[in-house]
Design a protein around this motif. Sequence first.
Motif, PDB file in Angstrom:
ATOM      1  N   ASP A 110       0.565  -1.282  -0.207  1.00  0.00           N
ATOM      2  CA  ASP A 110       0.045   0.130   0.000  1.00  0.00           C
ATOM      3  C   ASP A 110       0.359   0.709  -0.031  1.00  0.00           C
ATOM      4  O   ASP A 110       1.580   1.281   1.162  1.00  0.00           O
ATOM      5  N   ARG A 111       1.002   2.251  -1.223  1.00  0.00           N
ATOM      6  CA  ARG A 111       1.828   3.205  -0.757  1.00  0.00           C
ATOM      7  C   ARG A 111       0.957   4.100  -0.932  1.00  0.00           C
ATOM      8  O   ARG A 111       1.393   5.465  -1.390  1.00  0.00           O
ATOM      9  N   SER A 112       0.228   4.343   0.029  1.00  0.00           N
ATOM     10  CA  SER A 112      -1.154   5.448  -0.427  1.00  0.00           C
ATOM     11  C   SER A 112      -0.281   6.988   0.597  1.00  0.00           C
ATOM     12  O   SER A 112      -0.998   7.779   0.129  1.00  0.00           O
ATOM     13  N   GLY A 113       0.091   6.229   1.395  1.00  0.00           N
ATOM     14  CA  GLY A 113       1.311   7.344   2.059  1.00  0.00           C
ATOM     15  C   GLY A 113       1.989   8.465   1.113  1.00  0.00           C
ATOM     16  O   GLY A 113       1.694   9.519   1.212  1.00  0.00           O
ATOM     17  N   GLU A 114       2.491   7.406  -0.097  1.00  0.00           N
ATOM     18  CA  GLU A 114       3.109   7.874  -1.320  1.00  0.00           C
ATOM     19  C   GLU A 114       1.944   9.287  -1.470  1.00  0.00           C
ATOM     20  O   GLU A 114       2.731   9.865  -2.422  1.00  0.00           O
ATOM     21  N   TRP A 115       1.153   8.331  -2.819  1.00  0.00           N
ATOM     22  CA  TRP A 115      -0.096   8.736  -3.518  1.00  0.00           C
ATOM     23  C   TRP A 115      -0.304   9.795  -2.871  1.00  0.00           C
ATOM     24  O   TRP A 115      -0.462  10.493  -3.439  1.00  0.00           O
ATOM     25  N   ILE A 116      -0.626  10.181  -1.722  1.00  0.00           N
ATOM     26  CA  ILE A 116      -1.262  11.283  -0.509  1.00  0.00           C
ATOM     27  C   ILE A 116      -0.581  12.387  -1.193  1.00  0.00           C
ATOM     28  O   ILE A 116      -1.057  13.145  -1.196  1.00  0.00           O
ATOM     29  N   LYS A 145      -2.648  16.659  -7.283  1.00  0.00           N
ATOM     30  CA  LYS A 145      -3.137  15.764  -8.804  1.00  0.00           C
ATOM     31  C   LYS A 145      -4.172  14.653  -7.979  1.00  0.00           C
ATOM     32  O   LYS A 145      -3.365  14.234  -6.754  1.00  0.00           O
ATOM     33  N   LEU A 146      -5.002  14.301  -8.355  1.00  0.00           N
ATOM     34  CA  LEU A 146      -5.888  13.159  -7.848  1.00  0.00           C
ATOM     35  C   LEU A 146      -5.067  12.188  -8.513  1.00  0.00           C
ATOM     36  O   LEU A 146      -5.273  10.792  -9.486  1.00  0.00           O
ATOM     37  N   PRO A 147      -4.743  10.458  -7.494  1.00  0.00           N
ATOM     38  CA  PRO A 147      -4.473   9.337  -8.047  1.00  0.00           C
ATOM     39  C   PRO A 147      -5.201   8.360  -7.872  1.00  0.00           C
ATOM     40  O   PRO A 147      -5.701   8.648  -6.956  1.00  0.00           O
ATOM     41  N   VAL A 148      -5.135   8.186 -10.064  1.00  0.00           N
ATOM     42  CA  VAL A 148      -6.515   6.773  -9.253  1.00  0.00           C
ATOM     43  C   VAL A 148      -6.071   5.677  -9.864  1.00  0.00           C
ATOM     44  O   VAL A 148      -4.627   5.629 -10.503  1.00  0.00           O
ATOM     45  N   VAL A 149      -6.512   5.098 -10.241  1.00  0.00           N
ATOM     46  CA  VAL A 149      -5.597   3.472 -10.570  1.00  0.00           C
ATOM     47  C   VAL A 149      -5.763   3.682 -11.758  1.00  0.00           C
ATOM     48  O   VAL A 149      -6.986   4.100 -12.397  1.00  0.00           O
ATOM     49  N   SER A 174      -2.978   0.649  -4.392  1.00  0.00           N
ATOM     50  CA  SER A 174      -3.266   1.721  -2.700  1.00  0.00           C
ATOM     51  C   SER A 174      -4.480   2.157  -2.824  1.00  0.00           C
ATOM     52  O   SER A 174      -5.301   2.114  -3.369  1.00  0.00           O
ATOM     53  N   THR A 175      -4.946   1.573  -1.882  1.00  0.00           N
ATOM     54  CA  THR A 175      -6.028   2.523  -1.049  1.00  0.00           C
ATOM     55  C   THR A 175      -6.630   3.833  -1.537  1.00  0.00           C
ATOM     56  O   THR A 175      -7.755   3.999  -1.590  1.00  0.00           O
ATOM     57  N   VAL A 176      -5.541   4.471  -1.544  1.00  0.00           N
ATOM     58  CA  VAL A 176      -6.044   6.455  -1.605  1.00  0.00           C
ATOM     59  C   VAL A 176      -6.448   5.762  -3.166  1.00  0.00           C
ATOM     60  O   VAL A 176      -8.046   6.562  -2.793  1.00  0.00           O
ATOM     61  N   PRO A 177      -5.586   5.647  -4.214  1.00  0.00           N
ATOM     62  CA  PRO A 177      -6.104   5.660  -5.568  1.00  0.00           C
ATOM     63  C   PRO A 177      -7.657   4.256  -5.228  1.00  0.00           C
ATOM     64  O   PRO A 177      -8.610   5.782  -6.429  1.00  0.00           O
ATOM     65  N   VAL A 178      -7.481   3.591  -5.725  1.00  0.00           N
ATOM     66  CA  VAL A 178      -9.391   2.905  -5.027  1.00  0.00           C
ATOM     67  C   VAL A 178     -10.096   3.894  -4.879  1.00  0.00           C
ATOM     68  O   VAL A 178     -10.978   3.824  -5.268  1.00  0.00           O
ATOM     69  N   TYR A 215      -3.347   8.807   5.608  1.00  0.00           N
ATOM     70  CA  TYR A 215      -1.935   9.061   5.160  1.00  0.00           C
ATOM     71  C   TYR A 215      -1.317  10.175   5.435  1.00  0.00           C
ATOM     72  O   TYR A 215       0.439  10.032   4.794  1.00  0.00           O
ATOM     73  N   ASN A 216      -2.268  11.002   5.748  1.00  0.00           N
ATOM     74  CA  ASN A 216      -1.111  12.476   5.638  1.00  0.00           C
ATOM     75  C   ASN A 216      -0.043  12.560   7.431  1.00  0.00           C
ATOM     76  O   ASN A 216      -0.207  12.208   7.738  1.00  0.00           O
ATOM     77  N   PRO A 217       0.874  12.915   6.921  1.00  0.00           N
ATOM     78  CA  PRO A 217       2.218  12.746   8.192  1.00  0.00           C
ATOM     79  C   PRO A 217       1.207  13.623   9.230  1.00  0.00           C
ATOM     80  O   PRO A 217       1.501  13.286  10.486  1.00  0.00           O
ATOM     81  N   SER A 218       0.785  14.934   9.550  1.00  0.00           N
ATOM     82  CA  SER A 218       0.160  15.843  10.143  1.00  0.00           C
ATOM     83  C   SER A 218      -1.267  15.240  10.599  1.00  0.00           C
ATOM     84  O   SER A 218      -2.142  15.309  10.603  1.00  0.00           O
ATOM     85  N   LYS A 219      -1.141  14.516  11.334  1.00  0.00           N
ATOM     86  CA  LYS A 219      -2.198  14.221  12.173  1.00  0.00           C
ATOM     87  C   LYS A 219      -3.496  14.877  12.498  1.00  0.00           C
ATOM     88  O   LYS A 219      -2.697  15.878  13.662  1.00  0.00           O
ATOM     89  N   PHE A 220      -4.636  14.375  12.386  1.00  0.00           N
ATOM     90  CA  PHE A 220      -5.683  15.220  13.122  1.00  0.00           C
ATOM     91  C   PHE A 220      -6.964  14.429  13.582  1.00  0.00           C
ATOM     92  O   PHE A 220      -6.994  13.875  13.133  1.00  0.00           O
TER      93      PHE A 220
END
Length: 338
Positions: A110-116, A145-149, A174-178, A215-220
């Motif tokens: 899962d490369r979501s952290g990279e894609w986001i 840009k929006l990562p999509v499958v 990955s989860t974010v593109p899906v 997946y964003n490093p700054s947690k909220f």
Amino acid sequence: MSMLMLLCELWLWLCTFAGRMTTILEVQDGILKVQWELEELRKRLQEEVPEAERAHLWKREDHLMKKEELLIELLIKMEAHLMKEKELLLREKELLRMQSGQNSTALLQDRSGEWIKHMLMPGLTTLPQHDYDLANALFPKKHGKLPVVRRMYYERLMQKPDVTESFLIEADDSTVPVVLSVVLRDSFGPKVSEMGVSGRAGFFLRDIFELCRSYNPSKFTYQFFSDCNATTAGSRSSSTKERSRPDTLLTASGCTFLIGEDKLSSLSDAEADLTAKVRPLSTMFYGELQFILGYIEAGSAFQWLSIGKNGVVRRVGPTLNLSTDVDRCQYLIAASIC
């Protein structure tokens, strides 16, 4: 006409799409056609017509109203089924990752952290202080840009190459593109009820905020409420009036950070309703914060707002038409920046 005959008619209507599954957009189109026929029929009823014809028109009106009700019920079920399909897809991906363990291949990682990161612009050094600052933050000249499958990327590239190259980036499964692919493909059709408008806003915003939280490093840490009231969203924040909650609230640490109002067709009515439900920001909760973020939505129209420290509501940036590809992408990117 009996309920059985009405159900048979509805079944025959669905069978006109034989050989393939009926889509949400086709059901929405059927509802709009019924609503148009109802409008024309009611105009006729306001005229002077013979009693025999009037009795026939009344029966037809009753039949169409029942048909509209059944189609709306079908639409709600189809939209709920779509959400379940998305959840199952994500669970299946998670199960594959868990089963693969340390031997996970590149396709299963899962490369979501990279894609986001492609969606998010560099963090602001200071919070926007004015409406135009907020507009520049939500609609930057150099946007993400929006990562999509891969499949969706090439489908859109064939259909709308300019939009695709400006707003989308080809990604893996990955989860974010899906999630973004599912949302971009199926969540922005025309709505035929206020509940449908609220449901779209709630499902989408919850999805995008969860992606950023995960997946964003700054947690909220936050609480998100859609289609809410004083019971379901008991925020301690003084930004909303008690017993008069907006349709959407996002809160954290007792403070409200997002307020939204949804209507079926009138953006002005949504703005008037929201304006009546907010109050000046309490310095005890918000310090010297100048405004919080808001939105109004009606049908396919969406508008970002700033809710000032004094409680004044102002529109920020252009009104987006979510039925167009460009505005949908701008909407998704702006929400991820929030």
